[in-house]
Design an enzyme around this catalytic site. Structure first.
Site, PDB file in Angstrom:
ATOM      1  N   GLY A   1      35.829  43.189  50.958  1.00 10.77           N
ATOM      2  CA  GLY A   1      34.498  43.399  50.772  1.00 10.77           C
ATOM      3  C   GLY A   1      33.992  42.909  49.391  1.00 10.77           C
ATOM      4  N   SER A   2      33.295  43.736  48.502  1.00 10.25           N
ATOM      5  CA  SER A   2      32.542  43.124  47.329  1.00 10.25           C
ATOM      6  C   SER A   2      33.772  43.083  46.124  1.00 10.25           C
ATOM      7  CB  SER A   2      31.552  44.525  46.805  1.00 10.25           C
ATOM      8  OG  SER A   2      30.448  44.106  47.787  1.00 10.25           O
ATOM      9  N   ALA A   3      34.888  43.494  46.468  1.00  8.78           N
ATOM     10  CA  ALA A   3      35.896  43.205  45.341  1.00  8.78           C
ATOM     11  C   ALA A   3      36.178  41.921  45.239  1.00  8.78           C
ATOM     12  CB  ALA A   3      37.198  44.128  45.905  1.00  8.78           C
TER      13      ALA A   3
ATOM     14  N   LYS B   1      33.808  39.372  44.779  1.00 13.21           N
ATOM     15  CA  LYS B   1      32.678  38.980  44.150  1.00 13.21           C
ATOM     16  C   LYS B   1      33.031  38.252  42.748  1.00 13.21           C
ATOM     17  CE  LYS B   1      29.263  41.158  47.107  1.00 13.21           C
ATOM     18  NZ  LYS B   1      28.253  42.554  47.116  1.00 13.21           N
TER      19      LYS B   1
END
EC number: 3.4.16.4
Length: 581
Positions: free
Chosen positions: A309-311, A313
């Protein structure tokens, strides 16, 4: 006429007689008599042995059995970085029988008592002992010392005790997934017990001995088969029992509170890549591994792949900054848009955001637009450099390489979705390791379960200045307005990133199954600790990474900094949270 002669015969001198040795008839008789007595004694002794003591000596000879017994090498001790013992071997005794030598079965009372002591049914014992062709059959392995003494007191013939070593894990569940366990023969089956088998095991010795029917060693015999054992090597791990305890307890609280399927936590030394803690729940007791199922025994931090997921980014933003494709002053249009028929949007719509805002608000739109400034092959190579799709060689058996499909097979939307953590997979340990490229000033470090005496050599991914810029941006995530305020630690600037990913189930992304992730480091300017937490399928009190994984991150990070004696980098607030010592 008679004539007288004057001649007189001359007498010859007497010959001198040579004295011959005198032989005494008495002495001869004595010698002959002694010889006769000796022969008579030998004959009498032979008759005595044949007639009087034959049965006794035969019984004594039958009672002596030559055996080659194993002298087990003591398996190496495993301890944490501060000397706390995590695995050790202790002497024990195992019981076997020699049915071939048994003249009669033990009495019913003896069998009943033996059954009670060794916890083996009487019928099973009887079946074992009736196998008359066998000269060796195990009755019970690794008996408790008290039980062994009670069995010896039964005085059973042709029951023999063999010295062995039994593996013990004093911390129980706490280190189960890291240490693993051995089988009853002392061979590593899982975890580091398996991967470090050659170092830990050593080399067994042997000794030829004479035993009586009760299994007692009567004598040790000289033999070319005799060999002294070589003990295994002691191993010092990088893990810290204090941090491991903290991480395990906080993880269990979070999984219970959110009624989740499972949870995982990894704590790294941000400067060396050493693993300070690694815990999973559910767990199991390595002293009784047979009672655990595969779900309990699985080391999810190393073997399970997750979509981050956003980890992910911060790495995309770092690449864009490092390559000069953006700067801290640029504002990007973050309105929803489409790539072909597929929409790209954020949870909350922001008309535009600068790079700091993209990080703080965790913008899918902004991150995907930065990724689009690179070709697919370049992004593939970048993810590969971070270790996605590549084995870490951490020393742990069964570690996953993760999943990164070849860029030639990417659909147009996939480069965008990968930038916010969908379409690529890695383990939590791989994700934590990737963060060392940020904490170690742009250099990706190897991870290790063993304590390192020398600083490891890493691989440069970003410029030092880029890593520092990104760390500063990530502090905004835990500040007011960020998605990770639940992970803020009083007295420290914490750089972090939240991640919330829908799980891929039966060929599609499920609407009601999520993995909540929170990963970060502190102190942000000079990182010492990396903490990564995932909660799998939370079903109560939320499912977002910041809400679910943030609180345990906060407790584990704060406690770890305290345990390591790291001083606060900014003033404490009046409501400072106390962390475990």
């Amino acid at each position: 006429m008679l004539i007288k002669s004057e001649y007189k015969p001359r007498m010859l001198p007497k010959e001198e007689q040579v004295k011959k040795p005198m032989t005494s008839n008495g002495r001869i008789s004595f010698v002959l008599m002694a010889i006769a007595v000796l022969f008579a004694g030998l004959i009498a002794r032979g008759l005595y042995l044949q007639t009087v003591t034959y049965n006794f000596l035969k019984e004594q000879g039958d009672n002596r059995i030559v055996r080659t017994q194993t002298l087990p090498a003591t398996r190496g001790t495993v301890s944490d970085r501060n000397g706390a013992v995590l695995a050790l071997s202790a002497p024990t005794e195992s019981l076997f029988a020699v049915p071939k030598e048994m003249k009669e079965m033990p009495s019913a009372a003896q069998l009943e008592r033996l059954s009670e002591l060794v916890d083996v049914p009487v019928d099973v014992l009887r079946n074992k002992l009736e196998q008359k062709g066998k000269s060796f059959i195990w009755i019970k392995r690794q008996l408790d010392p008290k039980v062994a003494e009670e069995v010896k007191a039964l005085g059973l013939e042709n029951f023999v005790f063999e010295k062995e070593l039994k593996r013990h894990y004093p911390m129980g569940n706490l280190f189960a997934h890291v240490i693993g366990f051995t089988d009853i023969d002392g061979k590593g089956q899982e975890g580091l017990e398996l991967s470090l088998e050659d170092s830990l095991h050593g080399e067994d010795g042997a000794e030829v001995v004479l035993r009586d029917r009760q299994g007692n060693i009567v004598d040790s015999l000289d033999s070319p088969r005799n060999k002294a054992p070589k003990n295994g090597k002691d191993i010092i791990l990088s893990l810290d029992q204090r941090i491991q305890t903290l991480a395990y307890e906080e993880l269990n609280k979070a999984v219970e509170y959110h009624q989740a399927k499972a949870g995982t936590v990894v704590v790294l030394d941000a400067r060396t890549g050493e693993i300070l803690a690694l815990a999973n729940t559910p767990a199991y007791d390595p002293n009784r591994p047979g009672r655990a199922d595969s779900e309990q025994r699985r080391n999810r931090a190393v073997t399970d792949m997750i979509e981050p997921g956003s980890a992910i980014k911060p790495f995309v933003i770092a690449k864009a900054l490092d390559a000069g494709k953006t700067d801290l002053n640029e504002r990007l249009n973050t309105q929803p848009y489409k790539i072909g028929p597929s929409p790209v949007r954020d949870t909350h719509v922001y008309p535009s955001l600068d790079v700091r805002g993209i990080m703080q608000k965790s913008s899918n739109v902004g991150t995907s637009k930065l990724s689009a400034r690179f070709g697919a092959e370049e992004m593939y190579d970048f993810y590969h450099e971070l270790g996605i799709g590549v084995r870490m060689h951490s020393g742990f058996p069964g570690e996953t390489a993760g999943l990164l499909r070849n860029w030639r097979r990417w659909r147009p939307i996939e480069q965008a979705t990968m930038s916010f953590g969908y379409g690529l997979q890695l383990s939590l340990l791989q994700l934590a390791r990737a963060y060392t490229a940020l904490t170690h000033d742009g250099v990706l470090l190897p991870v290790s379960f063993e304590k390192q005496a020398v600083a490891p050599q890493g691989k440069r991914i970003f410029k030092e200045s880029t890593a520092r810029e990104v760390r500063n941006l990530m502090v905004s995530v835990t500040e007011p307005g960020g998605t990770g305020t639940a992970g803020a630690v009083d007295g420290f600037d914490v750089g972090a990133k939240t991640g919330t990913a829908r799980k891929f189930v039966n060929g599609r992304y499920a609407d009601n199954k999520h993995i909540a992730t929170f990963i970060g480091f502190a102190p942000a300017k000079n990182p010492r600790v990396i903490v990564a937490v995932t909660i799998d399928e939370p079903t109560a009190h939320g499912y977002y990474g910041g809400v679910v994984a943030g609180p345990p991150f906060k407790k584990i990070m704060g406690g770890s900094l305290n345990i390591l004696g790291i001083s606060p980098t900014k003033p404490l607030t009046a409501a400072a949270v106390k962390t475990p010592s």
